[in-house]
Design an enzyme around this catalytic site. Structure first.
Site, short mmCIF file in Angstrom:
data_model
loop_
_atom_site.label_atom_id
_atom_site.label_comp_id
_atom_site.label_asym_id
_atom_site.label_seq_id
_atom_site.Cartn_x
_atom_site.Cartn_y
_atom_site.Cartn_z
N SER A 121 -7.35 -10.02 1.20
CA SER A 121 -6.61 -8.82 1.57
C SER A 121 -7.53 -7.61 1.66
CB SER A 121 -5.55 -8.55 0.49
OG SER A 121 -5.03 -7.26 0.62
N TYR A 146 -2.96 -8.04 -9.16
CA TYR A 146 -2.85 -8.74 -7.88
C TYR A 146 -4.14 -8.58 -7.07
CZ TYR A 146 -2.05 -8.98 -2.87
OH TYR A 146 -2.22 -9.24 -1.53
N LYS A 150 -7.39 -11.32 -5.86
CA LYS A 150 -7.99 -11.52 -4.53
C LYS A 150 -9.51 -11.43 -4.64
CE LYS A 150 -4.27 -12.22 -2.15
NZ LYS A 150 -3.95 -13.61 -1.76
N1 UFG Z 1 5.86 2.97 2.67
C1 UFG Z 1 6.87 3.92 2.71
N2 UFG Z 1 8.11 3.54 2.33
C2 UFG Z 1 8.41 2.28 1.91
C3 UFG Z 1 7.38 1.32 1.88
C4 UFG Z 1 6.11 1.71 2.25
O1 UFG Z 1 6.64 5.06 3.09
O2 UFG Z 1 9.56 2.01 1.57
C5 UFG Z 1 4.52 3.37 3.11
C6 UFG Z 1 3.48 3.22 2.01
O3 UFG Z 1 3.42 4.37 1.22
C7 UFG Z 1 2.22 2.97 2.83
C8 UFG Z 1 2.72 2.24 4.08
O4 UFG Z 1 4.11 2.49 4.13
O5 UFG Z 1 1.68 4.20 3.23
C9 UFG Z 1 2.50 0.75 4.01
O6 UFG Z 1 3.04 0.27 2.81
P1 UFG Z 1 3.22 -1.28 2.51
O7 UFG Z 1 3.78 -1.42 1.14
O8 UFG Z 1 3.95 -1.94 3.64
O9 UFG Z 1 1.74 -1.83 2.60
P2 UFG Z 1 0.49 -1.43 1.70
O10 UFG Z 1 -0.55 -0.95 2.64
O11 UFG Z 1 0.81 -0.59 0.55
O12 UFG Z 1 0.25 -2.85 1.07
C10 UFG Z 1 -0.47 -3.80 1.70
C11 UFG Z 1 -0.08 -5.22 1.26
C12 UFG Z 1 -0.45 -5.46 -0.17
C13 UFG Z 1 -1.84 -5.02 -0.46
C14 UFG Z 1 -1.99 -3.58 -0.06
C15 UFG Z 1 -3.32 -2.98 -0.34
O13 UFG Z 1 1.29 -5.42 1.43
O14 UFG Z 1 -0.35 -6.84 -0.42
O15 UFG Z 1 -1.76 -3.51 1.34
O16 UFG Z 1 -4.24 -3.32 0.66
F1 UFG Z 1 -2.15 -5.12 -1.76
#
Ligand code: UFG
Length: 336
Positions: A121, A146, A150
């Site tokens: 990831s 988590y 990785k």
């Molecule tokens: N977000 C919102 N509202 C929500 C959910 C997410 O605004 O309800 C925003 C988050 O703040 C972020 C973006 O949308 O800015 C993406 O969020 P995600 O949770 O979809 O994805 P992330 O980038 O946080 O997470 C992903 C993977 C994880 C991994 C992480 C870090 O899903 O497994 O990247 O690389 F750990």
């Protein structure tokens, strides 16, 4: 052999591998998926893909799978992936994600099977000093158990490939996988309240959630919301096909390699929300709220290495991807 092959990325990868002419066996313990996912793969491909319900942490059960099937490559997806839960239940994550992977590595060695593809990831890059991130960008200390699993699994694979003759390993570092198969027969099915952006959006559009919370609008980005690299799930699945071909086709000697799998294109949360509305001709109920702990302001991929060495490139447009995400949500909810 695909461990965790009934999951979101696993099912899409199985479909693309079968489509590319590979024989596939799926194993999964159904801890975060079910038999319908395997059925979806069979329906799309028209192939009765073999399936074994096995927990990858159970070494004896896994050994029986190695005895029964003559695969030369494993794609290891089987792992827990909820960042927040990993903070409150670290041992659950270390035990499951690492024991399962060590079992895979040990059995590959025991049975003389050469190729391991590991599902890593972009989380390993943490908050990067420079963007986009290349495979040479330093890994940052993990901010959750988590993320740590990785990094640790990458190191286990690297060390095994260095130590054991003939073992080849590739780690694919995924950015943000989104969307669903165009058939809408497989897709992402989070249990409970979705933690990730796109499932939250599609569930809000379906009326299951009242309102999307956009976490933070005061980041140092053009519109103040976080930037991510959203990679279409079918494109992502095809990167696995390219990586397996690299390992099986004589282009890779023993050793360990890492590839970023993203689009190279940063997209903000608000751009994604607007893109979803436009692609599907609907309005989404959303509000801006405070930042979510642990979010990095921006991360996206330099994809040159994957483009060049794997001969792979992300192809689907964000619009197609967001249409497929909505089509899948409607399929799941019986809304067509
Ligand atoms: N977000 C919102 N509202 C929500 C959910 C997410 O605004 O309800 C925003 C988050 O703040 C972020 C973006 O949308 O800015 C993406 O969020 P995600 O949770 O979809 O994805 P992330 O980038 O946080 O997470 C992903 C993977 C994880 C991994 C992480 C870090 O899903 O497994 O990247 O690389 F750990």
């Amino acid at each position: 052999m695909i461990s965790g092959g009934a999951g979101y990325i696993g099912t899409h990868t199985a479909v693309e591998l079968v489509g590319a002419g590979f024989g596939v066996v799926i194993i999964d313990d159904f801890s975060n998926s079910d038999a319908a996912a395997v059925e979806g793969v069979r329906r799309i491909t028209g192939v009765d893909v073999p399936f074994e319900q096995v927990d990858t942490c159970n070494e004896e059960a896994l050994r029986a799978v190695f005895r029964k099937y003559e695969f030369d490559s494993v794609i290891h997806f089987a792992a827990f992936k909820a960042v927040g839960e990993s903070v409150s239940e670290p041992l659950k994550y270390y035990r499951n994600n690492l024991a399962s992977f060590m079992n895979i590595c040990a059995l590959m060695r025991e049975f003389g099977r050469p190729n391991i593809l590991f599902s890593s990831s972009a989380t390993v890059y943490g908050e990067p000093d420079a963007l986009p991130v290349t495979e040479q960008s330093p890994r940052q200390p993990a901010t959750s158990p988590y993320g740590n699993t990785k990094q640790m699994a990458e190191d286990i694979l690297r060390d095994c490939c260095a130590a054991y003759d003939g073992l080849r390993g590739i780690a694919l570092r995924y950015f943000n996988p989104v969307g669903a198969h165009p058939s809408a027969l497989i897709g992402e099915l989070p249990r409970g309240v979705p933690q990730n952006l796109v499932p939250y959006i599609t569930q809000t559009a379906a009326g299951i959630r009242e309102c999307l919370s956009v976490f933070g609008s005061d980041y140092p980005t053009p519109d103040g919301t976080c930037l991510r690299d959203y990679i279409d799930i079918v494109d992502l699945a095809r990167a696995h096909v390219a990586a397996v071909k690299r390992m099986t086709g004589g282009r890779m000697k023993a050793g360990y390699e890492i590839f970023n799998v993203g689009t190279g294109r940063p997209v903000s949360v608000l751009e994604l929300v607007e893109g979803f509305e436009k692609a599907n001709g609907l309005k989404l109920n959303y509000k801006i709220v405070g930042r979510r702990a642990g979010d990095v302001p921006a991360v996206w991929a330099d994809t040159d290495l994957a483009n060049r060495e794997l001969g792979w490139k992300a192809e689907r447009s964000l619009e197609e991807t967001l249409r497929s995400a909505w089509a899948w949500e409607k399929h799941v909810r019986g809304m067509e």
